[in-house]
Motif scaffolding. Structure first.
Motif, PDB file in Angstrom:
ATOM      1  N   LEU A 126       0.861  -1.174   0.000  1.00 33.73           N
ATOM      2  CA  LEU A 126       0.000   0.000   0.000  1.00 33.73           C
ATOM      3  C   LEU A 126       0.899   1.226   0.000  1.00 33.73           C
ATOM      4  CD1 LEU A 126      -2.762  -0.864   2.648  1.00 33.73           C
ATOM      5  CD2 LEU A 126      -3.108  -0.541   0.189  1.00 33.73           C
ATOM      6  N   TYR A 127       0.510   2.231  -0.775  1.00 34.12           N
ATOM      7  CA  TYR A 127       1.245   3.487  -0.783  1.00 34.12           C
ATOM      8  C   TYR A 127       0.510   4.502   0.099  1.00 34.12           C
ATOM      9  CZ  TYR A 127       3.718   1.285  -4.621  1.00 34.12           C
ATOM     10  OH  TYR A 127       4.449   0.409  -5.377  1.00 34.12           O
ATOM     11  N   LEU A 128       1.190   5.569   0.418  1.00 28.71           N
ATOM     12  CA  LEU A 128       0.645   6.569   1.333  1.00 28.71           C
ATOM     13  C   LEU A 128       0.750   7.958   0.730  1.00 28.71           C
ATOM     14  CD1 LEU A 128      -0.341   7.521   4.188  1.00 28.71           C
ATOM     15  CD2 LEU A 128       2.086   7.594   4.847  1.00 28.71           C
ATOM     16  N   LEU A 129      -0.355   8.699   0.772  1.00 26.75           N
ATOM     17  CA  LEU A 129      -0.328  10.136   0.530  1.00 26.75           C
ATOM     18  C   LEU A 129      -0.446  10.793   1.901  1.00 26.75           C
ATOM     19  CD1 LEU A 129      -0.275  12.397  -1.645  1.00 26.75           C
ATOM     20  CD2 LEU A 129      -2.767  12.478  -1.435  1.00 26.75           C
ATOM     21  N   GLN A 130       0.598  11.481   2.315  1.00 27.26           N
ATOM     22  CA  GLN A 130       0.661  12.053   3.652  1.00 27.26           C
ATOM     23  C   GLN A 130       0.119  13.476   3.652  1.00 27.26           C
ATOM     24  OE1 GLN A 130       1.723  10.795   6.869  1.00 27.26           O
ATOM     25  NE2 GLN A 130       0.607  12.692   7.268  1.00 27.26           N
ATOM     26  N   GLY A 131      -0.926  13.686   4.434  1.00 29.53           N
ATOM     27  CA  GLY A 131      -1.507  15.016   4.539  1.00 29.53           C
ATOM     28  C   GLY A 131      -0.970  15.779   5.721  1.00 29.53           C
ATOM     29  N   LEU A 132      -1.132  17.090   5.690  1.00 33.16           N
ATOM     30  CA  LEU A 132      -0.822  17.931   6.842  1.00 33.16           C
ATOM     31  C   LEU A 132      -1.834  19.056   6.889  1.00 33.16           C
ATOM     32  CD1 LEU A 132       1.885  20.344   5.764  1.00 33.16           C
ATOM     33  CD2 LEU A 132       2.103  18.044   4.903  1.00 33.16           C
ATOM     34  N   GLN A 133      -2.257  19.391   8.117  1.00 30.67           N
ATOM     35  CA  GLN A 133      -3.336  20.339   8.270  1.00 30.67           C
ATOM     36  C   GLN A 133      -3.046  21.320   9.391  1.00 30.67           C
ATOM     37  OE1 GLN A 133      -6.734  17.864   9.327  1.00 30.67           O
ATOM     38  NE2 GLN A 133      -6.301  18.128  11.496  1.00 30.67           N
ATOM     39  N   VAL A 134      -3.907  22.305   9.487  1.00 26.89           N
ATOM     40  CA  VAL A 134      -3.845  23.255  10.601  1.00 26.89           C
ATOM     41  C   VAL A 134      -5.040  22.994  11.497  1.00 26.89           C
ATOM     42  CG1 VAL A 134      -2.632  24.985   9.254  1.00 26.89           C
ATOM     43  CG2 VAL A 134      -5.133  25.017   9.317  1.00 26.89           C
ATOM     44  N   SER A 135      -5.033  23.582  12.659  1.00 28.87           N
ATOM     45  CA  SER A 135      -6.142  23.411  13.588  1.00 28.87           C
ATOM     46  C   SER A 135      -7.382  24.122  13.067  1.00 28.87           C
ATOM     47  CB  SER A 135      -5.774  23.954  14.963  1.00 28.87           C
ATOM     48  OG  SER A 135      -5.610  25.365  14.909  1.00 28.87           O
ATOM     49  N   ASP A 136      -8.554  23.647  13.496  1.00 35.12           N
ATOM     50  CA  ASP A 136      -9.799  24.315  13.110  1.00 35.12           C
ATOM     51  C   ASP A 136      -9.826  25.753  13.605  1.00 35.12           C
ATOM     52  OD1 ASP A 136     -10.720  22.072  11.843  1.00 35.12           O
ATOM     53  OD2 ASP A 136     -11.992  21.402  13.492  1.00 35.12           O
ATOM     54  N   SER A 148       0.910  32.675  12.687  1.00 31.17           N
ATOM     55  CA  SER A 148       1.828  31.604  13.081  1.00 31.17           C
ATOM     56  C   SER A 148       1.101  30.291  13.330  1.00 31.17           C
ATOM     57  CB  SER A 148       2.615  32.004  14.334  1.00 31.17           C
ATOM     58  OG  SER A 148       1.726  32.271  15.419  1.00 31.17           O
ATOM     59  N   ASP A 149      -0.148  30.363  13.816  1.00 26.20           N
ATOM     60  CA  ASP A 149      -0.912  29.141  14.057  1.00 26.20           C
ATOM     61  C   ASP A 149      -1.392  28.496  12.772  1.00 26.20           C
ATOM     62  OD1 ASP A 149      -0.627  29.294  16.788  1.00 26.20           O
ATOM     63  OD2 ASP A 149      -2.492  30.412  17.085  1.00 26.20           O
ATOM     64  N   PHE A 150      -1.284  29.222  11.667  1.00 26.09           N
ATOM     65  CA  PHE A 150      -1.680  28.683  10.365  1.00 26.09           C
ATOM     66  C   PHE A 150      -0.437  28.391   9.529  1.00 26.09           C
ATOM     67  CE2 PHE A 150      -5.370  28.423   7.403  1.00 26.09           C
ATOM     68  CZ  PHE A 150      -4.670  28.098   6.256  1.00 26.09           C
ATOM     69  N   PHE A 151       0.191  29.432   9.051  1.00 31.95           N
ATOM     70  CA  PHE A 151       1.368  29.286   8.190  1.00 31.95           C
ATOM     71  C   PHE A 151       2.510  28.591   8.941  1.00 31.95           C
ATOM     72  CE2 PHE A 151       5.239  30.930   6.142  1.00 31.95           C
ATOM     73  CZ  PHE A 151       4.964  30.640   4.819  1.00 31.95           C
ATOM     74  N   GLY A 152       2.762  29.039  10.157  1.00 41.50           N
ATOM     75  CA  GLY A 152       3.848  28.440  10.938  1.00 41.50           C
ATOM     76  C   GLY A 152       3.599  26.980  11.249  1.00 41.50           C
ATOM     77  N   LEU A 153       2.338  26.642  11.519  1.00 41.31           N
ATOM     78  CA  LEU A 153       2.021  25.254  11.836  1.00 41.31           C
ATOM     79  C   LEU A 153       2.151  24.357  10.613  1.00 41.31           C
ATOM     80  CD1 LEU A 153       1.142  23.394  14.125  1.00 41.31           C
ATOM     81  CD2 LEU A 153      -1.234  23.831  13.483  1.00 41.31           C
ATOM     82  N   LEU A 154       1.776  24.856   9.448  1.00 43.68           N
ATOM     83  CA  LEU A 154       1.956  24.077   8.224  1.00 43.68           C
ATOM     84  C   LEU A 154       3.429  23.768   7.985  1.00 43.68           C
ATOM     85  CD1 LEU A 154      -0.529  25.569   5.594  1.00 43.68           C
ATOM     86  CD2 LEU A 154      -0.604  23.307   6.644  1.00 43.68           C
TER      87      LEU A 154
END
Length: 709
Positions: A126-136, A148-154
């Motif tokens: 199985l292959y993986l597409l790894q996601g990354l997100q910010v908090s709601d 910083s909580d958006f751009f910095g967290l990404l």
């Protein structure tokens, strides 16, 4: 000697500090900057390719599934599944014929350990597409994307996931990611990265209309074109830095892209459509340009949900002119009315569906939409796969693998408690039924199905007996079950009434709709009137739709002329749904609703040849079995026995706990006697739950398709 000890201690401290900084913060020194960069996956035109050995490449079409960490009774960000859970799911996903999974965020170490173990023990990985997100909070907050909580967290999470897939990171608890010591190098099976899981339109608009930040970016691996927005420039910078970090530290690159959706797609729509449906942003992957330093590739990704059937009609005149060549030959026969075909022709890079799905819940969300059975869910999922393939897309990810009990839906969310511990499933909420797998509380299969089998019911289940027969009841985490046994009941001729009283301060002893009376003031009436005319009615004071949406329904104030607490009028139970077409500016039309209280006839036993996952009732040899979702009876949390209190005493939804409800039944309403009711005790089940899993019919339909490919 003393000097020697000091030197040794200093060396140990330096080594320990370096180790700590490396594993916790990703600190590294590039000692081999001239080492060639390796690439295992790349894009060629609109294709994704994987290395096939000896310098050869082969086309790869993604057959993917989103996997989350959601489990019954567990907070969603606790990452409760253990390695054995993930391994079991990976086995089932692989057996279905999928070749890729998507993690929406950095998962806990059990996930990657299971992923490593699975691939080391299977010939077809199985292959993986790894996601990354910010908090709601950051995504839907008041700040712009450069906060910083958006751009910095990404950026922070981007560097972390790079180290994680290479087995070289320790992650401490955070708001959006799992934790643990990641020591398994799974990088050879990681297709790439996906930045974001969804974007708030307001946040994007706020950023784009600010003059604080630039609308262009020039990096090593990504730059922006002349038409780029400030939001696109920020995303280009994130992707550039993630790619640069992996390139410099590990001398390798992966595919990378960012998520988009129909609400923020590259196309300009008319003012009327945009203002009515909040379509006021355009994000275009074509405005972000990869440089020659990017050897892997860049792709476009879209979350797919509802698409207006007439969306082409609502494109702006300028947009229609710019797309005239594509629109003239647009194939509108796909499930999204040509939208897949349009995106496939518009983009010069691979396009993937980064999350699409269809719910098996009872609810509807859009005008003209009907709830789907598990078979219809499977048919819809398959059709998107086929249509996307036909449109030249590089693959799809079905969202999701498992049902998610904590998801709330806009047209039902106000009716239930937002519980940190999701211990019941709301069949009325669209968002909770998207999985290919569902959960049942308990260690065994359900003890009760609505399938016409009276042997499921015992003497202990009887709540009430009268001269006509008996009424029995059970309940679980999803439904209340009723079984009426009446020897003289003729489904083709007789009508069955089941009055229900939950809230003692409201209700009527008479239902003028049907001309039936009760010995106790009741809030609901279940009416079984043949296969096609059965429904649940609610006493009008206790109708939540009117209390919450009177203005949208009739331009009225529900609290201006308050309905009587003992009104004999009972109303059908309806849900608000989204209108299909925009209302002309300056005009008003009543809100569109869907009668969710109408009951469907069929067999809910999955082992039955005529299985219908949406069925609500079925006749037995001497009676009828019924199941009613908790929320339809205004339960906000059945596990804790909490129902809605009087809306007009509380100016909205407040909750009250009950220990019992009263129920009765009659098949002889014409006799003019009051229907006698009896108490049914409710104990709930708290937060300490056990569960078991069941693969839906849609899983096996996909398996038949994908394993034959």
């Amino acid at each position: 000697m003393k000097r020697f000890i000091i030197i040794v201690c200093a060396v140990l401290l330096l080594a320990g500090g370096t180790w700590y900084a490396s594993l916790y913060f990703g600190l590294y020194i590039d000692l081999n900057p001239d080492t060639p960069v390796t690439v295992l996956f790349r894009t060629q035109g609109t294709e994704i390719q994987r290395q096939a050995g000896a310098g050869a490449w082969e086309s790869m079409r993604i057959r993917g599934v989103d996997v989350s960490s959601n489990l019954p009774g567990e907070p969603p960000m606790d990452f409760a599944p253990e390695e054995e859970d993930y391994l079991r799911w990976f086995e089932q996903i692989g057996a279905m014929g999928a070749n890729t999974i998507r993690a929406y965020t950095l998962m806990d170490d059990d996930f990657y350990s299971a992923f490593y173990t699975y691939n080391m023990t299977h010939d077809d990985p199985l292959y993986l597409l790894q996601g990354l997100q910010v908090s709601d909070a950051a995504n839907y907050g008041a700040e712009d994307v450069y906060d910083s909580d958006f751009f910095g967290l990404l950026l922070k999470n981007g560097r972390a996931v790079v180290d994680v897939i290479h087995g070289n990171r320790i992650v401490s608890p955070g708001d959006t990611s799992g934790t643990g010591f990641y020591r398994w190098d799974v990088s050879e099976w990681v297709v790439g990265y996906l930045v974001g899981s969804e974007w708030d339109s307001g946040n994007i608009a706020y950023t784009n209309n600010s003059t604080t930040y630039p609308s262009s970016y020039m990096g090593t691996y990504f730059t922006t074109g002349p038409d780029a927005s400030r939001f696109e420039a920020a995303i280009a910078q994130v992707m550039d830095q993630i790619t640069g970090y992996e390139t410099a530290k590990y001398r390798t690159q992966r595919l990378i892209g960012f998520v988009n959706d129909a609400n923020n797609d590259p196309f300009e729509y008319s003012y009327l459509y945009s203002t009515r449906f909040f379509k006021y942003n355009q994000i275009d992957a074509e405005n972000i340009l990869p440089t020659q330093e990017l050897q892997s590739g860049y792709y476009a990704a879209y979350r797919l949900s509802y698409i207006n059937p007439e969306f082409v009609q609502y494109l702006s005149d300028q947009q229609k002119a710019e797309l005239s060549g594509i629109l003239d030959a647009l194939d509108t026969s796909d499930i999204y009315h040509g939208y897949l075909n349009l995106l496939g022709q518009y983009h010069t890079m691979p396009v993937i569906a980064a999350g699409y799905g269809f719910s098996t819940s009872r609810a509807a969300l859009y005008e003209g939409q009907e709830p789907l059975t598990e078979q219809q869910q499977g048919e819809s999922l398959i059709r998107v796969w086929q249509d996307a393939t036909k449109a030249g897309w590089a693959g799809v990810f079905i969202s999701t693998w498992q049902d998610v009990w904590n998801r709330r839906t806009w047209n039902t969310g106000y009716a239930t408690l937002d519980s940190v511990m999701p211990v019941w499933q709301d069949a009325q909420s669209d968002g909770q039924g998207y999985g290919l797998m569902e959960f049942y509380l308990g260690e065994q299969t359900r003890s009760c199905y609505v399938g016409g089998d009276a042997s499921e019911w015992t003497q202990a289940d009887i709540v009430l007996e009268n001269e006509q027969g008996s009424l029995s009841m059970q309940y679980d985490e999803k439904y209340l079950y009723f079984y009426v046994q009446a020897d003289a009941f003729d489904p083709g001729q007789d009508i069955l009434y089941i009055p229900i009283d939950t809230l003692s301060s409201l209700g009527s002893t008479y239902c003028e709709n049907y001309g039936v009376s009760f010995d106790r003031a009741c809030d609901f009436v279940i009416c079984i009137d043949g296969r096609d005319n059965s429904r649940v009615l609610v006493q009008e004071r206790y109708e939540i739709l009117w209390a919450m949406h009177a203005y949208e329904l009739g331009r009225a104030d529900a609290y201006d002329e308050i309905r009587s607490a003992s009104s004999p009028v009972f109303r059908t139970i309806n849900l608000m749904v989204q209108r299909q077409d925009p209302v002309p500016i300056g005009e008003w039309y009543p809100a569109v609703t869907y009668e969710t209280g109408k009951l469907r006839y069929g067999n809910t036993n999955p082992a039955s040849a005529d299985f219908d996952s949406l069925a609500d009732f079925m006749f037995t040899e001497k009676g009828v079995e019924i199941r009613i979702p908790w929320q339809m009876l205004n339960f906000g949390d059945p596990a804790e026995r909490k129902i809605h209190d009087d809306y007009y005493e509380n100016f909205g939804v407040e909750y009250i706990q009950i220990d019992e409800m009263y129920v009765g039944f009659s098949t002889a309403a014409a006799a003019g006697t009051r229907i006698r009711t009896a108490p049914f005790s409710l104990e709930g089940w708290g937060t300490d739950v056990t569960y078991h899993e069941r693969l839906k019919e849609s899983y096996y339909m996909l398996q038949n398709l994908w394993t034959a490919a």
